[in-house]
Design a protein around this motif. Structure first.
Motif, PDB file in Angstrom:
ATOM      1  N   ARG A  27     -44.446 -20.740  -6.865  1.00 38.81           N
ATOM      2  CA  ARG A  27     -45.374 -21.762  -6.348  1.00 38.81           C
ATOM      3  C   ARG A  27     -46.119 -21.255  -5.114  1.00 38.81           C
ATOM      4  N   LEU A  28     -45.430 -20.455  -4.291  1.00 40.83           N
ATOM      5  CA  LEU A  28     -46.083 -19.907  -3.114  1.00 40.83           C
ATOM      6  C   LEU A  28     -47.229 -18.980  -3.533  1.00 40.83           C
ATOM      7  N   THR A  29     -47.012 -18.208  -4.576  1.00 40.45           N
ATOM      8  CA  THR A  29     -48.059 -17.318  -5.075  1.00 40.45           C
ATOM      9  C   THR A  29     -49.269 -18.136  -5.527  1.00 40.45           C
ATOM     10  N   ALA A  30     -48.996 -19.222  -6.242  1.00 44.53           N
ATOM     11  CA  ALA A  30     -50.097 -20.088  -6.708  1.00 44.53           C
ATOM     12  C   ALA A  30     -50.767 -20.785  -5.527  1.00 44.53           C
ATOM     13  N   ALA A  31     -49.967 -21.206  -4.548  1.00 45.41           N
ATOM     14  CA  ALA A  31     -50.523 -21.887  -3.373  1.00 45.41           C
ATOM     15  C   ALA A  31     -51.421 -20.953  -2.585  1.00 45.41           C
ATOM     16  N   LEU A  32     -51.027 -19.690  -2.480  1.00 41.34           N
ATOM     17  CA  LEU A  32     -51.858 -18.714  -1.771  1.00 41.34           C
ATOM     18  C   LEU A  32     -53.177 -18.469  -2.504  1.00 41.34           C
ATOM     19  N   ASN A  33     -53.207 -18.813  -3.792  1.00 38.42           N
ATOM     20  CA  ASN A  33     -54.431 -18.691  -4.595  1.00 38.42           C
ATOM     21  C   ASN A  33     -55.200 -20.021  -4.619  1.00 38.42           C
ATOM     22  N   ASN A  34     -54.917 -20.893  -3.618  1.00 34.46           N
ATOM     23  CA  ASN A  34     -55.624 -22.156  -3.410  1.00 34.46           C
ATOM     24  C   ASN A  34     -55.427 -23.195  -4.514  1.00 34.46           C
ATOM     25  N   VAL A  42     -45.170 -26.495  -2.609  1.00 37.07           N
ATOM     26  CA  VAL A  42     -44.621 -25.600  -1.572  1.00 37.07           C
ATOM     27  C   VAL A  42     -44.300 -26.422  -0.316  1.00 37.07           C
ATOM     28  N   ALA A  43     -45.194 -27.334   0.018  1.00 42.06           N
ATOM     29  CA  ALA A  43     -44.961 -28.195   1.194  1.00 42.06           C
ATOM     30  C   ALA A  43     -43.688 -29.021   1.006  1.00 42.06           C
ATOM     31  N   GLU A  44     -43.525 -29.579  -0.212  1.00 43.08           N
ATOM     32  CA  GLU A  44     -42.314 -30.359  -0.490  1.00 43.08           C
ATOM     33  C   GLU A  44     -41.065 -29.495  -0.365  1.00 43.08           C
ATOM     34  N   MET A  45     -41.147 -28.286  -0.858  1.00 44.58           N
ATOM     35  CA  MET A  45     -39.983 -27.391  -0.819  1.00 44.58           C
ATOM     36  C   MET A  45     -39.643 -27.026   0.638  1.00 44.58           C
ATOM     37  N   TYR A  46     -40.675 -26.794   1.437  1.00 52.46           N
ATOM     38  CA  TYR A  46     -40.435 -26.536   2.868  1.00 52.46           C
ATOM     39  C   TYR A  46     -39.826 -27.779   3.531  1.00 52.46           C
ATOM     40  N   GLU A  47     -40.350 -28.946   3.190  1.00 50.69           N
ATOM     41  CA  GLU A  47     -39.869 -30.186   3.803  1.00 50.69           C
ATOM     42  C   GLU A  47     -38.394 -30.442   3.459  1.00 50.69           C
ATOM     43  N   GLN A  48     -38.028 -30.160   2.192  1.00 50.92           N
ATOM     44  CA  GLN A  48     -36.664 -30.449   1.738  1.00 50.92           C
ATOM     45  C   GLN A  48     -35.719 -29.265   1.915  1.00 50.92           C
ATOM     46  N   GLY A  51     -35.070 -23.810  -1.966  1.00 53.09           N
ATOM     47  CA  GLY A  51     -35.528 -22.455  -2.274  1.00 53.09           C
ATOM     48  C   GLY A  51     -35.989 -21.695  -1.042  1.00 53.09           C
ATOM     49  N   THR A  52     -35.973 -22.314   0.074  1.00 52.81           N
ATOM     50  CA  THR A  52     -36.386 -21.717   1.350  1.00 52.81           C
ATOM     51  C   THR A  52     -35.769 -22.540   2.475  1.00 52.81           C
ATOM     52  N   PRO A  53     -35.584 -21.965   3.649  1.00 52.79           N
ATOM     53  CA  PRO A  53     -35.058 -22.783   4.765  1.00 52.79           C
ATOM     54  C   PRO A  53     -36.031 -23.913   5.111  1.00 52.79           C
ATOM     55  N   GLN A  54     -35.488 -25.050   5.496  1.00 51.67           N
ATOM     56  CA  GLN A  54     -36.333 -26.185   5.846  1.00 51.67           C
ATOM     57  C   GLN A  54     -37.198 -25.825   7.050  1.00 51.67           C
ATOM     58  N   ASN A  55     -38.495 -26.170   6.946  1.00 54.00           N
ATOM     59  CA  ASN A  55     -39.437 -25.883   8.023  1.00 54.00           C
ATOM     60  C   ASN A  55     -40.534 -26.943   7.951  1.00 54.00           C
ATOM     61  N   LEU A  56     -40.420 -27.956   8.794  1.00 53.29           N
ATOM     62  CA  LEU A  56     -41.364 -29.069   8.752  1.00 53.29           C
ATOM     63  C   LEU A  56     -42.765 -28.663   9.190  1.00 53.29           C
ATOM     64  N   ARG A  57     -42.863 -27.696  10.069  1.00 49.29           N
ATOM     65  CA  ARG A  57     -44.181 -27.237  10.505  1.00 49.29           C
ATOM     66  C   ARG A  57     -44.942 -26.585   9.326  1.00 49.29           C
ATOM     67  N   MET A  58     -44.216 -25.763   8.562  1.00 54.02           N
ATOM     68  CA  MET A  58     -44.841 -25.137   7.386  1.00 54.02           C
ATOM     69  C   MET A  58     -45.156 -26.186   6.321  1.00 54.02           C
ATOM     70  N   ALA A  59     -44.269 -27.171   6.164  1.00 46.45           N
ATOM     71  CA  ALA A  59     -44.517 -28.242   5.199  1.00 46.45           C
ATOM     72  C   ALA A  59     -45.812 -28.960   5.557  1.00 46.45           C
ATOM     73  N   HIS A  60     -45.985 -29.295   6.828  1.00 48.30           N
ATOM     74  CA  HIS A  60     -47.197 -29.997   7.272  1.00 48.30           C
ATOM     75  C   HIS A  60     -48.435 -29.124   7.033  1.00 48.30           C
ATOM     76  N   LEU A  61     -48.315 -27.845   7.307  1.00 48.67           N
ATOM     77  CA  LEU A  61     -49.439 -26.928   7.082  1.00 48.67           C
ATOM     78  C   LEU A  61     -49.871 -26.933   5.618  1.00 48.67           C
ATOM     79  N   TRP A  62     -48.920 -26.835   4.686  1.00 45.54           N
ATOM     80  CA  TRP A  62     -49.258 -26.798   3.258  1.00 45.54           C
ATOM     81  C   TRP A  62     -49.737 -28.152   2.758  1.00 45.54           C
ATOM     82  N   TYR A  63     -49.203 -29.254   3.283  1.00 46.72           N
ATOM     83  CA  TYR A  63     -49.738 -30.572   2.913  1.00 46.72           C
ATOM     84  C   TYR A  63     -51.203 -30.664   3.344  1.00 46.72           C
TER      85      TYR A  63
END
Length: 194
Positions: A27-34, A42-48, A51-63
């Motif tokens: 999903r990150l690969t697809a997200a990087l392709n806009n 990806v934002a949801e995965m960061y938020e929860q 598959g990656t450590p939780q990072n709310l700042r990154m989640a907000h960025l991808w949202y």
């Protein structure tokens, strides 16, 4: 058979984790392709923290990236995110104010207790001083009474000697030389002759 099941269950957990990491990287690969949907995922995965450590700042960025491309679930998520952020800030502010009020109440109670203790100590000190003064007064009264009693006894003794000398004078007997020691003898004579 039980051990085999437990081992298989443990393998499933490891597989789930590996699968989540794999899904995240895809999903990150697809997200990087806009891809706005992939950006949202990806934002949801960061938020929860899936598959990656939780990072709310990154989640907000991808949202944000997904919402900028018009992806409606991302737009709604950001609206709710801002509301939750404001609610969280308000709750934090309210907690801080409550803590300040409790601290002020605690300090006021401590000050009141200290003032009460000081008043009680002052009252106890005043009571001790009154007791000391009362003892001094009682001693002074006892000393004055003793002095009056001694003076009365001395006066009575002088009066007895004075009467004896007066009787001697009336009888025409010579008064001994220590007659001057009893100054009331002459007074006694005058009072007897009158």
């Amino acid at each position: 058979a039980i051990c085999f099941c437990a081992a298989a269950f443990g393998q499933n957990e490891n597989n789930d984790e590996r699968n989540a990491e794999f899904r995240f990287s895809l999903r990150l690969t697809a997200a990087l392709n806009n891809d706005p949907k992939a950006q949202y995922q990806v934002a949801e995965m960061y938020e929860q923290g899936t598959g990656t450590p939780q990072n709310l700042r990154m989640a907000h960025l991808w949202y944000n990236k997904s919402a900028k491309q018009g992806y409606q679930p991302a737009i709604e998520k950001l609206e709710n995110w801002e509301k939750k952020k404001l609610e969280s800030e308000n709750q934090a502010r309210e907690r801080a104010e409550q803590q300040k009020r409790r601290q002020a109440e605690t300090e006021a109670a401590a000050a009141a207790a200290a003032a009460k203790a000081a008043r009680e100590e002052a009252a106890a000190k005043a009571a001790r001083e009154r007791a000391t003064e009362e003892q001094k007064r009682i001693k002074a009264e006892a000393a004055a009474k003793a002095a009056r009693q001694a003076a009365a006894a001395t006066s009575h003794a002088y009066d007895s000697v004075g009467m004896e000398h007066a009787a001697m004078l009336l009888a025409g007997v010579d008064v001994p030389a220590d007659a001057d020691a009893a100054p009331s003898a002459a007074d006694a004579l005058v009072s007897v002759t009158e």
